[in-house]
Motif scaffolding. Structure first.
Motif, PDB file in Angstrom:
ATOM      1  N   GLY A  20     -15.674  -5.057 173.972  1.00 47.83           N
ATOM      2  CA  GLY A  20     -16.915  -5.972 174.766  1.00 47.83           C
ATOM      3  C   GLY A  20     -17.916  -5.924 173.619  1.00 47.83           C
ATOM      4  N   SER A  21     -18.980  -6.749 174.242  1.00 44.41           N
ATOM      5  CA  SER A  21     -20.110  -6.839 173.325  1.00 44.41           C
ATOM      6  C   SER A  21     -21.255  -6.493 174.124  1.00 44.41           C
ATOM      7  N   SER A  22     -22.158  -5.966 173.291  1.00 41.77           N
ATOM      8  CA  SER A  22     -23.421  -5.651 173.847  1.00 41.77           C
ATOM      9  C   SER A  22     -24.370  -6.832 174.177  1.00 41.77           C
ATOM     10  N   ARG A  23     -25.382  -6.624 174.882  1.00 39.99           N
ATOM     11  CA  ARG A  23     -26.467  -7.887 175.053  1.00 39.99           C
ATOM     12  C   ARG A  23     -26.740  -8.401 173.918  1.00 39.99           C
ATOM     13  N   ASP A  24     -26.910  -7.609 172.762  1.00 34.94           N
ATOM     14  CA  ASP A  24     -27.483  -8.254 171.568  1.00 34.94           C
ATOM     15  C   ASP A  24     -26.295  -8.542 170.669  1.00 34.94           C
ATOM     16  N   GLY A  25     -25.023  -8.628 171.035  1.00 32.03           N
ATOM     17  CA  GLY A  25     -23.631  -9.160 170.389  1.00 32.03           C
ATOM     18  C   GLY A  25     -22.943  -8.218 169.610  1.00 32.03           C
ATOM     19  N   LEU A  26     -23.297  -7.041 169.809  1.00 34.38           N
ATOM     20  CA  LEU A  26     -22.517  -6.025 168.998  1.00 34.38           C
ATOM     21  C   LEU A  26     -21.380  -5.361 169.654  1.00 34.38           C
ATOM     22  N   LEU A  27     -20.197  -5.326 168.982  1.00 35.14           N
ATOM     23  CA  LEU A  27     -19.030  -4.942 169.376  1.00 35.14           C
ATOM     24  C   LEU A  27     -18.873  -3.420 169.745  1.00 35.14           C
ATOM     25  N   GLY A  28     -18.020  -3.291 170.872  1.00 38.69           N
ATOM     26  CA  GLY A  28     -17.989  -1.749 171.337  1.00 38.69           C
ATOM     27  C   GLY A  28     -16.730  -1.864 171.948  1.00 38.69           C
ATOM     28  N   TRP A  29     -15.942  -0.609 171.785  1.00 35.37           N
ATOM     29  CA  TRP A  29     -14.734  -0.321 172.580  1.00 35.37           C
ATOM     30  C   TRP A  29     -14.695   0.726 173.512  1.00 35.37           C
ATOM     31  N   ARG A  30     -14.045   0.630 174.733  1.00 38.75           N
ATOM     32  CA  ARG A  30     -14.257   1.480 175.693  1.00 38.75           C
ATOM     33  C   ARG A  30     -12.980   1.680 176.429  1.00 38.75           C
ATOM     34  N   VAL A  31     -12.709   3.051 176.949  1.00 34.12           N
ATOM     35  CA  VAL A  31     -11.669   3.255 177.736  1.00 34.12           C
ATOM     36  C   VAL A  31     -12.258   3.799 179.110  1.00 34.12           C
ATOM     37  N   LYS A  32     -11.752   3.109 180.160  1.00 35.75           N
ATOM     38  CA  LYS A  32     -12.251   3.574 181.345  1.00 35.75           C
ATOM     39  C   LYS A  32     -13.750   3.441 181.545  1.00 35.75           C
ATOM     40  N   ASP A  33     -14.278   2.336 181.072  1.00 33.69           N
ATOM     41  CA  ASP A  33     -15.800   2.284 181.156  1.00 33.69           C
ATOM     42  C   ASP A  33     -16.479   3.286 180.211  1.00 33.69           C
ATOM     43  N   LYS A  34     -15.825   3.988 179.415  1.00 29.37           N
ATOM     44  CA  LYS A  34     -16.502   5.006 178.512  1.00 29.37           C
ATOM     45  C   LYS A  34     -16.463   4.563 177.154  1.00 29.37           C
ATOM     46  N   THR A  35     -17.584   4.363 176.514  1.00 27.90           N
ATOM     47  CA  THR A  35     -17.422   3.768 175.083  1.00 27.90           C
ATOM     48  C   THR A  35     -17.087   4.994 174.183  1.00 27.90           C
ATOM     49  N   PHE A  36     -16.409   4.670 173.252  1.00 25.42           N
ATOM     50  CA  PHE A  36     -15.742   5.630 172.290  1.00 25.42           C
ATOM     51  C   PHE A  36     -16.077   5.015 170.909  1.00 25.42           C
ATOM     52  N   ALA A  37     -16.346   4.039 170.521  1.00 28.66           N
ATOM     53  CA  ALA A  37     -16.623   3.536 169.220  1.00 28.66           C
ATOM     54  C   ALA A  37     -17.378   2.003 169.517  1.00 28.66           C
ATOM     55  N   TRP A  38     -18.510   1.915 168.653  1.00 31.05           N
ATOM     56  CA  TRP A  38     -19.273   0.758 168.482  1.00 31.05           C
ATOM     57  C   TRP A  38     -19.888   0.311 166.991  1.00 31.05           C
ATOM     58  N   GLU A  39     -20.198  -0.864 166.959  1.00 26.34           N
ATOM     59  CA  GLU A  39     -21.025  -1.201 165.895  1.00 26.34           C
ATOM     60  C   GLU A  39     -22.500  -0.889 166.096  1.00 26.34           C
ATOM     61  N   ARG A  40     -22.736  -0.469 165.027  1.00 26.75           N
ATOM     62  CA  ARG A  40     -24.237   0.405 165.124  1.00 26.75           C
ATOM     63  C   ARG A  40     -25.064   0.110 163.771  1.00 26.75           C
ATOM     64  N   PRO A  41     -25.681  -1.095 163.712  1.00 22.89           N
ATOM     65  CA  PRO A  41     -26.370  -1.489 162.587  1.00 22.89           C
ATOM     66  C   PRO A  41     -27.581  -0.500 162.494  1.00 22.89           C
ATOM     67  N   LEU A  42     -28.046  -0.331 161.367  1.00 20.26           N
ATOM     68  CA  LEU A  42     -29.189   0.680 161.347  1.00 20.26           C
ATOM     69  C   LEU A  42     -30.563  -0.080 161.823  1.00 20.26           C
ATOM     70  N   ARG A  43     -31.269   0.623 162.427  1.00 19.40           N
ATOM     71  CA  ARG A  43     -32.663   0.238 162.823  1.00 19.40           C
ATOM     72  C   ARG A  43     -33.708   0.549 161.934  1.00 19.40           C
ATOM     73  N   ARG A  44     -35.084  -0.032 162.453  1.00 22.14           N
ATOM     74  CA  ARG A  44     -35.967   0.431 161.381  1.00 22.14           C
ATOM     75  C   ARG A  44     -36.253   1.765 161.305  1.00 22.14           C
ATOM     76  N   GLY A  45     -36.383   2.616 162.483  1.00 24.07           N
ATOM     77  CA  GLY A  45     -36.359   4.078 162.602  1.00 24.07           C
ATOM     78  C   GLY A  45     -35.437   4.898 161.814  1.00 24.07           C
ATOM     79  N   ASP A  46     -34.191   4.255 161.892  1.00 24.69           N
ATOM     80  CA  ASP A  46     -33.030   4.737 161.001  1.00 24.69           C
ATOM     81  C   ASP A  46     -33.341   4.551 159.310  1.00 24.69           C
ATOM     82  N   LEU A  47     -33.740   3.353 159.051  1.00 22.12           N
ATOM     83  CA  LEU A  47     -33.975   3.156 157.710  1.00 22.12           C
ATOM     84  C   LEU A  47     -35.193   4.057 157.202  1.00 22.12           C
ATOM     85  N   GLU A  48     -36.118   4.168 157.765  1.00 22.57           N
ATOM     86  CA  GLU A  48     -37.253   5.000 157.419  1.00 22.57           C
ATOM     87  C   GLU A  48     -36.735   6.600 157.316  1.00 22.57           C
ATOM     88  N   ALA A  49     -36.012   7.071 158.380  1.00 18.64           N
ATOM     89  CA  ALA A  49     -35.627   8.461 158.026  1.00 18.64           C
ATOM     90  C   ALA A  49     -34.551   8.793 156.881  1.00 18.64           C
TER      91      ALA A  49
END
Length: 128
Positions: A20-49
């Motif tokens: 599936g895709s999140s609201r912002d169009g990022l890919l994710g994979w679920r089993v029985k409605d539980k996400t186990f892997a997803w696309e996770r671009p780094l956010r500003r806070g991540d980049l700063e850290a």
């Protein structure tokens, strides 16, 4: 090294996995409605850290069974696996997708799937 096509192929090969895709169009994979892997671009806070250690390529997030497994992956290969303060205390690992070998990616996705799949489904998979 791995690509999003590899992630898709390997994840969807696992029983009852849905992409599936999140609201912002990022890919994710679920089993029985539980996400186990997803696309996770780094956010500003991540980049700063992360500072200069922030990867430039695609980033996959994947669930791990527990924090011990996360620490083991971080200690095993810091060139592939990393984390950010956002994920402190959370059983998930970040992966530099362009640095992980496909067989290792498959192992990671299977473990992530097993961590989220219902017990009976996981047991059936392991029995095969």
């Amino acid at each position: 090294m791995a690509t999003w096509d590899d992630v898709r192929r390997l994840a969807l090969a696992l029983p009852q996995t849905v992409e599936g895709s999140s609201r912002d169009g990022l890919l994710g994979w679920r089993v029985k409605d539980k996400t186990f892997a997803w696309e996770r671009p780094l956010r500003r806070g991540d980049l700063e850290a992360l500072g200069d250690a922030a990867p430039q390529g695609p980033v996959l997030a994947a669930r791990v069974p527990d924090l011990g497994a996360k620490e083991a992956l971080l200690a095993d290969d810091g060139g592939v696996y990393f984390t950010t303060p956002h994920f402190n205390g959370y059983p998930a690992i970040l992966v530099r997708l362009d640095r992980i070998a496909v067989p290792e990616l498959e192992e990671l996705l299977v473990e992530a799937w097993l961590a989220r799949a219902p017990r009976r489904l996981a047991a059936e998979y392991l029995d095969r």
